[in-house]
Design a protein around this motif. Sequence first.
Motif, PDB file in Angstrom:
ATOM      1  N   ASP A  97      -1.279   3.855   2.027  1.00  0.00           N
ATOM      2  CA  ASP A  97      -0.642   2.964   1.056  1.00  0.00           C
ATOM      3  C   ASP A  97       0.681   3.527   0.539  1.00  0.00           C
ATOM      4  O   ASP A  97       1.667   2.798   0.397  1.00  0.00           O
ATOM      5  CB  ASP A  97      -1.587   2.715  -0.126  1.00  0.00           C
ATOM      6  CG  ASP A  97      -2.839   1.955   0.286  1.00  0.00           C
ATOM      7  OD1 ASP A  97      -2.861   1.407   1.408  1.00  0.00           O
ATOM      8  OD2 ASP A  97      -3.795   1.907  -0.508  1.00  0.00           O
ATOM      9  N   LEU A 156       4.407   1.728   0.724  1.00  0.00           N
ATOM     10  CA  LEU A 156       5.177   1.415  -0.484  1.00  0.00           C
ATOM     11  C   LEU A 156       6.588   2.002  -0.459  1.00  0.00           C
ATOM     12  O   LEU A 156       7.438   1.600  -1.254  1.00  0.00           O
ATOM     13  CB  LEU A 156       4.427   1.919  -1.721  1.00  0.00           C
ATOM     14  CG  LEU A 156       3.188   1.106  -2.116  1.00  0.00           C
ATOM     15  CD1 LEU A 156       2.368   1.846  -3.159  1.00  0.00           C
ATOM     16  CD2 LEU A 156       3.590  -0.272  -2.626  1.00  0.00           C
ATOM     17  N   GLY A 195       5.483  -4.317  -1.437  1.00  0.00           N
ATOM     18  CA  GLY A 195       5.019  -4.041  -2.789  1.00  0.00           C
ATOM     19  C   GLY A 195       3.511  -4.014  -2.911  1.00  0.00           C
ATOM     20  O   GLY A 195       2.776  -4.037  -1.919  1.00  0.00           O
ATOM     21  N   ASN A 196       3.050  -3.988  -4.143  1.00  0.00           N
ATOM     22  CA  ASN A 196       1.616  -3.861  -4.407  1.00  0.00           C
ATOM     23  C   ASN A 196       0.811  -5.061  -3.901  1.00  0.00           C
ATOM     24  O   ASN A 196      -0.348  -4.915  -3.507  1.00  0.00           O
ATOM     25  CB  ASN A 196       1.382  -3.673  -5.907  1.00  0.00           C
ATOM     26  CG  ASN A 196       1.836  -2.305  -6.383  1.00  0.00           C
ATOM     27  OD1 ASN A 196       1.674  -1.312  -5.681  1.00  0.00           O
ATOM     28  ND2 ASN A 196       2.411  -2.238  -7.577  1.00  0.00           N
ATOM     29  N   VAL A 211       0.159  -4.364  -0.348  1.00  0.00           N
ATOM     30  CA  VAL A 211      -0.840  -3.297  -0.222  1.00  0.00           C
ATOM     31  C   VAL A 211      -2.239  -3.877  -0.377  1.00  0.00           C
ATOM     32  O   VAL A 211      -3.151  -3.563   0.395  1.00  0.00           O
ATOM     33  CB  VAL A 211      -0.594  -2.188  -1.269  1.00  0.00           C
ATOM     34  CG1 VAL A 211      -1.795  -1.246  -1.349  1.00  0.00           C
ATOM     35  CG2 VAL A 211       0.657  -1.396  -0.911  1.00  0.00           C
TER      36      VAL A 211
END
Length: 225
Positions: free
Chosen positions: A66, A70, A76-77, A80
Motif C-alpha cells: 500500500d 500511495l 489515493g486512499n 488503496v
Amino acid sequence: MTEKAHYHGHRKRLREKLNNDEQSLADYEILELVLGTVILRSDTKPLAKELLNRFGTLRGVLDAQDEDLLKLKGFGNSLVSHWKLLRELFSRYVESGLPKKKQLSSPAEVAEMARIRLGRKEKEEFWAAFLDNQNRLLSWERISTGTVNTTMIYPRELMEQALQRKASSLVIVHNHPGGNLTPSSPDIEITRHIVQAGRILGIRLLDHLIITADTYYSLKDEGHI
C-alpha cells in the motif's frame, strides 16, 4: 454547451472492446477500466501505465504494498481500499474452488491458494488446511497473526481445532514477508512438535509450507517431516 472530456469516449471504446473480445485488451487497458471505477473524472491511462512501469506486471501491481502505491501521483486512499477489495475477491475466488475438488492431489494446491492470500502480507500469518481421510478440504483457516518476522502457534490448540473439525490430516502454512524462504530454527522445531502431537491423536501433518509472493518452500520435500 460543455464539451465532454476526451477520456469519456476512450472509456466507452475500451468497454466495447471488453464486451467484444476481453482477451484483446492490453494490460494497461484492463488497469484503465479498473481505475476508472474509482477515478470518475480523470484520464486513467497515465496512472495505469505508471503502475505497470513501476511494478512490472498485473500481478506485481496487485501485489504491491500500500505504501508503494500511495507514492504514485493520483493513487489515493480510495484506490488503496479498492485494491484491498480486489485482492480479497481473488483470494476467495481461488479458495472457493479448492473444496469442489474430490481430492487434494498435492500440497502445491494449498501453496497456490496460500500464495494469493499471504504472499504480499506485511506480517506473518499462520494458516491451516484441515483435510478428511480422503484428503478433501474441510476448512481453510487463519490460526494466528504475528509480526513482520514471527508468528506464534501452539500445537495443542492446533490439534484441538483439527479434532473439532474431525480432520484426519492437515497442511500448515505461514508466510515470510521478507521474501526469504529458508525456514528458521523455530519453524523446524514447531513442525516437529506438531508432527509429534498429531501422531498421538492420529492426525497427520502432510506438510508445512513457507510462502512468499513468488513461490513456496516445502518442509516435507526438504526432509523436515
